[in-house]
Design a protein around this motif. Structure first.
Motif, PDB file in Angstrom:
ATOM      1  N   LYS A   9       0.928  -1.017   0.169  1.00  0.00           N
ATOM      2  CA  LYS A   9      -0.054   0.017   0.026  1.00  0.00           C
ATOM      3  C   LYS A   9       0.875   1.015  -0.148  1.00  0.00           C
ATOM      4  O   LYS A   9       1.818   1.426   0.770  1.00  0.00           O
ATOM      5  CB  LYS A   9      -0.909  -0.137   1.101  1.00  0.00           C
ATOM      6  CG  LYS A   9      -1.801   1.038   1.318  1.00  0.00           C
ATOM      7  CD  LYS A   9      -2.980   0.922   2.159  1.00  0.00           C
ATOM      8  CE  LYS A   9      -3.936   1.995   2.172  1.00  0.00           C
ATOM      9  NZ  LYS A   9      -4.677   2.259   0.949  1.00  0.00           N
ATOM     10  N   VAL A  10       0.559   2.250  -0.846  1.00  0.00           N
ATOM     11  CA  VAL A  10       1.242   3.429  -0.948  1.00  0.00           C
ATOM     12  C   VAL A  10       0.961   4.268   0.365  1.00  0.00           C
ATOM     13  O   VAL A  10      -0.241   4.502   0.470  1.00  0.00           O
ATOM     14  CB  VAL A  10       1.145   4.207  -2.385  1.00  0.00           C
ATOM     15  CG1 VAL A  10       1.524   5.674  -2.267  1.00  0.00           C
ATOM     16  CG2 VAL A  10       1.287   3.324  -3.547  1.00  0.00           C
ATOM     17  N   LYS A  11       2.082   4.763   0.863  1.00  0.00           N
ATOM     18  CA  LYS A  11       1.627   5.521   2.217  1.00  0.00           C
ATOM     19  C   LYS A  11       2.609   6.930   1.814  1.00  0.00           C
ATOM     20  O   LYS A  11       3.786   6.471   1.536  1.00  0.00           O
ATOM     21  CB  LYS A  11       1.787   5.043   3.448  1.00  0.00           C
ATOM     22  CG  LYS A  11       1.148   3.875   3.658  1.00  0.00           C
ATOM     23  CD  LYS A  11       1.528   3.153   4.877  1.00  0.00           C
ATOM     24  CE  LYS A  11       0.642   1.799   5.140  1.00  0.00           C
ATOM     25  NZ  LYS A  11       1.192   0.884   6.408  1.00  0.00           N
ATOM     26  N   ASN A  12       2.158   8.048   2.648  1.00  0.00           N
ATOM     27  CA  ASN A  12       3.020   9.181   2.691  1.00  0.00           C
ATOM     28  C   ASN A  12       3.584   9.868   1.376  1.00  0.00           C
ATOM     29  O   ASN A  12       4.613  10.377   1.036  1.00  0.00           O
ATOM     30  CB  ASN A  12       4.195   8.975   3.668  1.00  0.00           C
ATOM     31  CG  ASN A  12       3.688   8.498   4.996  1.00  0.00           C
ATOM     32  OD1 ASN A  12       2.840   9.283   5.547  1.00  0.00           O
ATOM     33  ND2 ASN A  12       4.413   7.585   5.491  1.00  0.00           N
ATOM     34  N   VAL A  13       2.897   9.391   0.182  1.00  0.00           N
ATOM     35  CA  VAL A  13       3.171  10.060  -1.162  1.00  0.00           C
ATOM     36  C   VAL A  13       1.899  10.704  -1.604  1.00  0.00           C
ATOM     37  O   VAL A  13       0.636  10.051  -1.706  1.00  0.00           O
ATOM     38  CB  VAL A  13       3.389   8.878  -1.987  1.00  0.00           C
ATOM     39  CG1 VAL A  13       3.620   9.291  -3.377  1.00  0.00           C
ATOM     40  CG2 VAL A  13       4.965   8.040  -1.444  1.00  0.00           C
ATOM     41  N   TYR A  14       2.098  11.943  -2.227  1.00  0.00           N
ATOM     42  CA  TYR A  14       0.902  12.668  -2.677  1.00  0.00           C
ATOM     43  C   TYR A  14       0.888  13.435  -4.076  1.00  0.00           C
ATOM     44  O   TYR A  14       2.282  13.385  -4.411  1.00  0.00           O
ATOM     45  CB  TYR A  14       0.441  13.611  -1.528  1.00  0.00           C
ATOM     46  CG  TYR A  14       0.385  13.245  -0.229  1.00  0.00           C
ATOM     47  CD1 TYR A  14      -0.698  12.787   0.279  1.00  0.00           C
ATOM     48  CD2 TYR A  14       1.575  13.472   0.883  1.00  0.00           C
ATOM     49  CE1 TYR A  14      -0.903  11.996   1.637  1.00  0.00           C
ATOM     50  CE2 TYR A  14       1.507  12.993   1.781  1.00  0.00           C
ATOM     51  CZ  TYR A  14       0.172  12.306   2.353  1.00  0.00           C
ATOM     52  OH  TYR A  14       0.323  11.655   3.771  1.00  0.00           O
ATOM     53  N   VAL A  35       4.818  14.503  -4.212  1.00  0.00           N
ATOM     54  CA  VAL A  35       5.453  14.697  -2.900  1.00  0.00           C
ATOM     55  C   VAL A  35       5.705  13.355  -2.329  1.00  0.00           C
ATOM     56  O   VAL A  35       4.794  12.597  -2.111  1.00  0.00           O
ATOM     57  CB  VAL A  35       4.312  15.453  -2.048  1.00  0.00           C
ATOM     58  CG1 VAL A  35       5.031  15.553  -0.663  1.00  0.00           C
ATOM     59  CG2 VAL A  35       3.918  16.850  -2.643  1.00  0.00           C
ATOM     60  N   ASN A  36       6.979  13.338  -1.803  1.00  0.00           N
ATOM     61  CA  ASN A  36       7.442  11.950  -0.804  1.00  0.00           C
ATOM     62  C   ASN A  36       7.431  12.398   0.310  1.00  0.00           C
ATOM     63  O   ASN A  36       8.633  13.051   0.909  1.00  0.00           O
ATOM     64  CB  ASN A  36       8.742  11.675  -1.623  1.00  0.00           C
ATOM     65  CG  ASN A  36       9.110  10.239  -1.007  1.00  0.00           C
ATOM     66  OD1 ASN A  36       8.286   9.848  -0.036  1.00  0.00           O
ATOM     67  ND2 ASN A  36      10.119   9.980  -1.234  1.00  0.00           N
ATOM     68  N   ASP A  37       6.568  12.201   1.340  1.00  0.00           N
ATOM     69  CA  ASP A  37       6.640  12.540   2.811  1.00  0.00           C
ATOM     70  C   ASP A  37       6.986  11.358   3.363  1.00  0.00           C
ATOM     71  O   ASP A  37       6.912  11.232   4.528  1.00  0.00           O
ATOM     72  CB  ASP A  37       5.320  12.918   3.066  1.00  0.00           C
ATOM     73  CG  ASP A  37       5.347  13.722   4.425  1.00  0.00           C
ATOM     74  OD1 ASP A  37       6.476  14.288   5.188  1.00  0.00           O
ATOM     75  OD2 ASP A  37       4.133  13.731   5.202  1.00  0.00           O
ATOM     76  N   SER A  38       7.602  10.260   2.658  1.00  0.00           N
ATOM     77  CA  SER A  38       8.137   9.115   3.670  1.00  0.00           C
ATOM     78  C   SER A  38       9.596   9.405   3.881  1.00  0.00           C
ATOM     79  O   SER A  38      10.177  10.316   3.442  1.00  0.00           O
ATOM     80  CB  SER A  38       7.943   7.930   2.663  1.00  0.00           C
ATOM     81  OG  SER A  38       8.916   7.948   1.466  1.00  0.00           O
ATOM     82  N   ARG A  39      10.201   8.358   4.828  1.00  0.00           N
ATOM     83  CA  ARG A  39      11.657   8.384   4.917  1.00  0.00           C
ATOM     84  C   ARG A  39      12.388   7.947   4.098  1.00  0.00           C
ATOM     85  O   ARG A  39      13.755   7.800   4.477  1.00  0.00           O
ATOM     86  CB  ARG A  39      11.709   7.740   6.409  1.00  0.00           C
ATOM     87  CG  ARG A  39      10.831   8.570   7.519  1.00  0.00           C
ATOM     88  CD  ARG A  39      11.221   7.841   9.011  1.00  0.00           C
ATOM     89  NE  ARG A  39      10.444   8.470   9.872  1.00  0.00           N
ATOM     90  CZ  ARG A  39       9.742   8.215  10.956  1.00  0.00           C
ATOM     91  NH1 ARG A  39       9.506   6.666  10.870  1.00  0.00           N
ATOM     92  NH2 ARG A  39       9.345   8.813  11.789  1.00  0.00           N
TER      93      ARG A  39
END
Length: 133
Positions: A9-14, A35-39
């Protein structure tokens, strides 16, 4: 078999769509950002964008590729014209992260891209229409 295929599942990407001042043309333009809001960095990133209208009209299909999108960062993808805001705009994203393939679709319903729908975009610290997967 199909049951053995893991689809993460894609998380923290917008996808963020922001209205910004363009110095070169002295105009306010709408730009699409990933936007890559992941670590973790995203690698081998591919984005396909297209729009379709209820009356059968379609926009051109655009394809973009980026080698890497760093963690906690954003990258400008394309300019989007207000003439297609009445269309359903779709952004199909595929990328690798930590050796896994991710694939998702972001959809902006007709007339959802507007200044009233703008919120604070993650990582970017600007007002934008933020699409979730």
């Amino acid at each position: 078999m199909k049951k053995d295929i893991e689809i993460p599942k894609v998380k923290n990407v917008y996808i963020a769509i922001a209205k910004e001042w363009n110095e070169d043309f002295s105009s306010n333009d709408w730009n699409v950002y990933l936007v890559n809001d992941s670590r973790e960095a995203m690698e081998s990133v591919m984005i396909m964008s297209r729009g379709k209208h209820d009356d059968g009209r379609k926009t051109a299909t655009f394809r973009h590729a980026f080698k890497v999108v760093a963690a906690k960062s954003s990258i400008k993808v394309e300019l989007i014209m207000p003439e297609v805001f009445g269309f359903e705009n779709e952004f199909i994203l595929t990328y690798f992260q930590n050796g896994k393939l991710y694939d998702t679709v972001f959809t902006a319903p007709p007339h959802s891209i507007n200044e009233e729908s703008a919120t604070n975009a993650p990582v970017m610290d600007i007002e934008a229409v933020v699409l979730n997967p």
